[in-house]
Motif scaffolding. Structure first.
Motif, PDB file in Angstrom:
ATOM      1  N   GLY A 142      63.604  33.392  11.590  1.00  0.00           N
ATOM      2  CA  GLY A 142      64.905  33.214  12.232  1.00  0.00           C
ATOM      3  C   GLY A 142      65.444  31.814  12.048  1.00  0.00           C
ATOM      4  O   GLY A 142      66.634  31.608  11.796  1.00  0.00           O
ATOM      5  N   ARG A 143      64.552  30.850  12.178  1.00  0.00           N
ATOM      6  CA  ARG A 143      64.993  29.445  12.064  1.00  0.00           C
ATOM      7  C   ARG A 143      65.271  29.059  10.614  1.00  0.00           C
ATOM      8  O   ARG A 143      66.296  28.425  10.324  1.00  0.00           O
ATOM      9  CB  ARG A 143      63.908  28.534  12.658  1.00  0.00           C
ATOM     10  N   TYR A 144      64.403  29.436   9.693  1.00  0.00           N
ATOM     11  CA  TYR A 144      64.509  28.880   8.340  1.00  0.00           C
ATOM     12  C   TYR A 144      65.078  29.841   7.298  1.00  0.00           C
ATOM     13  O   TYR A 144      65.450  29.399   6.213  1.00  0.00           O
ATOM     14  CB  TYR A 144      63.137  28.365   7.885  1.00  0.00           C
ATOM     15  N   LEU A 145      65.183  31.142   7.607  1.00  0.00           N
ATOM     16  CA  LEU A 145      65.855  32.064   6.703  1.00  0.00           C
ATOM     17  C   LEU A 145      67.254  32.418   7.213  1.00  0.00           C
ATOM     18  O   LEU A 145      68.204  32.492   6.438  1.00  0.00           O
ATOM     19  CB  LEU A 145      65.022  33.331   6.515  1.00  0.00           C
ATOM     20  N   THR A 184      66.738  28.784  17.440  1.00  0.00           N
ATOM     21  CA  THR A 184      65.439  29.456  17.476  1.00  0.00           C
ATOM     22  C   THR A 184      64.313  28.440  17.479  1.00  0.00           C
ATOM     23  O   THR A 184      64.192  27.631  16.548  1.00  0.00           O
ATOM     24  CB  THR A 184      65.266  30.401  16.272  1.00  0.00           C
ATOM     25  N   ALA A 185      63.487  28.469  18.529  1.00  0.00           N
ATOM     26  CA  ALA A 185      62.333  27.564  18.600  1.00  0.00           C
ATOM     27  C   ALA A 185      61.192  28.146  17.757  1.00  0.00           C
ATOM     28  O   ALA A 185      60.986  29.370  17.727  1.00  0.00           O
ATOM     29  CB  ALA A 185      61.883  27.392  20.039  1.00  0.00           C
ATOM     30  N   THR A 186      60.432  27.283  17.097  1.00  0.00           N
ATOM     31  CA  THR A 186      59.373  27.757  16.208  1.00  0.00           C
ATOM     32  C   THR A 186      57.980  27.557  16.787  1.00  0.00           C
ATOM     33  O   THR A 186      56.979  27.787  16.093  1.00  0.00           O
ATOM     34  CB  THR A 186      59.462  27.052  14.842  1.00  0.00           C
ATOM     35  N   GLY A 187      57.877  27.161  18.052  1.00  0.00           N
ATOM     36  CA  GLY A 187      56.569  27.103  18.693  1.00  0.00           C
ATOM     37  C   GLY A 187      55.823  25.798  18.462  1.00  0.00           C
ATOM     38  O   GLY A 187      56.325  24.877  17.819  1.00  0.00           O
ATOM     39  N   PRO A 188      54.615  25.696  18.998  1.00  0.00           N
ATOM     40  CA  PRO A 188      53.839  24.462  18.940  1.00  0.00           C
ATOM     41  C   PRO A 188      53.394  24.103  17.522  1.00  0.00           C
ATOM     42  O   PRO A 188      53.347  24.965  16.634  1.00  0.00           O
ATOM     43  CB  PRO A 188      52.632  24.756  19.834  1.00  0.00           C
ATOM     44  N   GLU A 189      53.051  22.859  17.349  1.00  0.00           N
ATOM     45  CA  GLU A 189      52.605  22.370  16.044  1.00  0.00           C
ATOM     46  C   GLU A 189      51.333  23.074  15.582  1.00  0.00           C
ATOM     47  O   GLU A 189      51.193  23.436  14.413  1.00  0.00           O
ATOM     48  CB  GLU A 189      52.367  20.861  16.135  1.00  0.00           C
ATOM     49  N   PHE A 190      50.398  23.300  16.507  1.00  0.00           N
ATOM     50  CA  PHE A 190      49.109  23.886  16.163  1.00  0.00           C
ATOM     51  C   PHE A 190      48.690  24.830  17.283  1.00  0.00           C
ATOM     52  O   PHE A 190      48.763  24.478  18.462  1.00  0.00           O
ATOM     53  CB  PHE A 190      48.067  22.780  15.970  1.00  0.00           C
ATOM     54  N   ALA A 191      48.288  26.039  16.914  1.00  0.00           N
ATOM     55  CA  ALA A 191      47.831  27.020  17.904  1.00  0.00           C
ATOM     56  C   ALA A 191      46.559  27.674  17.390  1.00  0.00           C
ATOM     57  O   ALA A 191      46.383  27.852  16.185  1.00  0.00           O
ATOM     58  CB  ALA A 191      48.905  28.076  18.158  1.00  0.00           C
ATOM     59  N   TYR A 192      45.680  28.028  18.317  1.00  0.00           N
ATOM     60  CA  TYR A 192      44.393  28.599  17.910  1.00  0.00           C
ATOM     61  C   TYR A 192      43.957  29.658  18.916  1.00  0.00           C
ATOM     62  O   TYR A 192      44.088  29.500  20.126  1.00  0.00           O
ATOM     63  CB  TYR A 192      43.316  27.509  17.807  1.00  0.00           C
ATOM     64  N   TYR A 193      43.462  30.790  18.382  1.00  0.00           N
ATOM     65  CA  TYR A 193      42.950  31.845  19.249  1.00  0.00           C
ATOM     66  C   TYR A 193      41.621  31.409  19.854  1.00  0.00           C
ATOM     67  O   TYR A 193      40.747  30.867  19.172  1.00  0.00           O
ATOM     68  CB  TYR A 193      42.743  33.143  18.468  1.00  0.00           C
TER      69      TYR A 193
END
Length: 294
Positions: free
Chosen positions: A71-74, A80-89
């Protein structure tokens, strides 16, 4: 702009590969963020994670992050926010953990001559210990082929006399490791030293580094069956090994065990028998660095 999504259960392309790509992109000024999901080429999918076979991106955290990125880059939707820099399960808490960057190593442990893994140099006991590899593999991490042909993959193991382990005291509180541990050590191997400058890479000493989670009952777990194969550049000098990245909680009462083995069934090992000795002293010993989050 690049959103990297990499699996924790992946012995083909481990988390270090995604981290290297992420850092290279950032260093040249490219917009990049990274997600470490549970499943990869080695399996490990958990309920609620992205399942490409359904085509339903909106029902999972990773799927929604992908939609937001597009949504943000296309679509070029600036709102549109793209979320945190780094996420981990993380399997010890619901959902994903987040951070401003991949955690750096923050806890150092030392390899004692008596086989202990200790928290300070003052606790290191002087001593030396050794192992000898065989011409056939004597340690096992994983076999991707086993699952493909319908066979069960045996639990990871090491054969006595062909590996060295350093084990911590039981943990007083949980330790959450997120990222790639590093080990710096020096080994003694006259047989390897005699041939290591032959010009043939196969004459280098090969060893396999890994960290086990040891439960109170003695059961050992090799997180995602990941191991670091190492071709030692020069056995006369210290060297540093970056182990595969993991996301794992070592529970209170459990112990960490750092192991170097002479072989592994998933890899080609040493050409020839090359005994290895590791010498420890308080001011001159190997270290294990862990990326711990709190």
């Amino acid at each position: 702009p690049t959103l990297l999504v990499q699996g924790q259960a992946d012995s083909l392309f481990n988390l270090n590969e995604a981290t290297a790509t992420y850092r290279a992109l950032k260093s040249q000024g490219t917009t990049a963020k990274m997600i470490w999901q549970a499943w990869g080429h080695s399996g490990g999918q958990v309920p609620g994670e992205l399942d490409l076979s359904t085509g339903d991106l909106e029902s999972s955290y990773v799927g929604r992050r992908i939609l937001d990125w597009f949504g943000r880059y296309l679509r070029h939707d600036e709102n549109t926010a793209t979320g945190p820099e780094f996420a981990y399960y993380r399997d010890w808490e619901s959902g994903y953990g987040t951070a401003a960057s991949v955690p750096a190593t923050s806890r150092t442990m030392y390899l004692s001559g008596d086989g202990s893994l200790v928290d300070s140099r003052a606790e290191v006991a002087p001593g030396s210990r050794g192992y000898t590899n065989w011409l056939l593999p004597t340690s096992h991490s994983e076999s991707s082929l086993a699952g493909l042909i319908g066979l069960s993959d045996p639990a990871p193991y090491d054969t006595k006399g062909t590996y060295l382990g350093w084990t911590s005291a039981p943990l007083d509180e949980p330790v959450d490791v997120v990222g790639a541990p590093k080990a710096t050590l020096k080994v003694v191997s006259p047989q390897a030293e005699r041939v290591q400058n032959s010009g043939d890479a196969a004459d280098k000493l090969v060893l396999f580094a890994k960290v086990y989670d040891v439960a109170p009952d003695g059961t050992r777990t090799l997180v995602n069956r990941l191991v670091a194969p190492v071709r030692v550049p020069d056995v006369t000098r210290p060297f540093t090994v970056e182990l595969p990245g993991v996301v794992h909680r070592y529970e209170a009462g459990h112990r960490l065990q750092f192991v170097i083995a002479g072989s592994d069934t998933a890899y080609f090992g040493n050409r020839g028998v090359k005994p290895v000795t590791v010498v420890s002293a308080p001011q001159d010993t190997g270290v294990l660095e862990l990326p711990v989050v709190r």
